[in-house]
Design a protein around this motif. Structure first.
Motif: not given
Length: 232
Positions: A1-10, A18-31
């Motif tokens: 499982m990979s950890n992703l950081l998404m820096i996006e104001d939307d 996050s929901d889409y990638l989460g279904a593929s076993d990615f953990v998405v943190s959002h800033a």
């Protein structure tokens, strides 16, 4: 499982991704802003950054520059840049600032997933190669993902490192842009063709004595590039 950081104001887009990638076993943190994203990158293990070009507190290009200036492996984390701008020059600037890949909005979530997987495959393959390539004073350590000339480290992004390895492994063989992209991605994806030229320019700036008169990475007009076998 990979950890992703998404820096996006939307926030809506970030939630969908996050929901889409989460279904593929990615953990998405959002800033939602640059400063929060940079702080989070330095405080938590992140395998890849998804970075929006337009942020409320800082231009995404500046964020990318700041990431590349971070010490050690933090500064080498792959960056996939998102933007609503479609101007090819914006893509070139993003790549010159150190982004590994570039995806314009709007985009298909499946393509984003495919690009993320391709970047992480390249990173994993490089880490497990366990071999040092030596060309005179140029040393390419695939285990450490480090390049040096006469013992001095060269500043390359993760993608540029993989491009250099792809060429060096095939020294003396002329490769088209499509062949180079296929070698580093592991599969063909729609991409901005001229991005290869931008990356090659950055690699030359890092490893050549005179980037304007390259001796290692040579352009074969109308075809592509070749890594010269000569020693120095």
């Amino acid at each position: 499982m990979s950890n992703l950081l998404m820096i996006e104001d939307d926030a809506r887009l970030a939630g969908m991704v996050s929901d889409y990638l989460g279904a593929s076993d990615f953990v998405v943190s959002h800033a939602t802003d640059a400063q929060t994203g940079l702080s989070r990158l330095q405080s938590a293990g992140v395998d890849l950054v998804i970075l929006d070009l337009m942020l409320p507190d800082m231009d995404g290009l500046q964020v990318c520059q700041r990431i590349r200036a971070l010490p050690g492996t933090l500064g080498q984390v792959p960056v996939l840049m998102l933007t609503a701008k479609g101007d090819p020059m914006d893509r070139i600037i993003g790549l010159e600032m150190g982004a590994d890949d570039y995806l314009p909005k709007p985009f298909e979530p499946r393509e984003l997933l495919a690009r993320i997987r391709a970047i992480l495959r390249r990173k994993s393959a490089g880490a497990s190669s366990g071999q040092v390539l030596q060309f005179g004073s140029l040393e390419i350590d695939r285990d450490a993902r480090r390049v040096s000339v006469k013992g001095h480290p060269c500043d390359l992004t993760s993608y540029q490192f993989d491009l250099l390895v792809a060429l060096a492994e095939r020294a003396g063989r002329v490769l088209t842009r499509d062949q180079i992209m296929e070698a580093v991605r592991g599969r063909e994806l729609e991409a901005f063709d001229r991005s290869i030229d931008v990356h090659m320019g950055r690699i030359r700036a890092a490893i050549e004595v005179d980037p304007k008169n390259p001796q290692r990475i040579l352009t074969v007009r109308g075809v592509g590039y070749v890594f010269a076998r000569q020693q120095d």
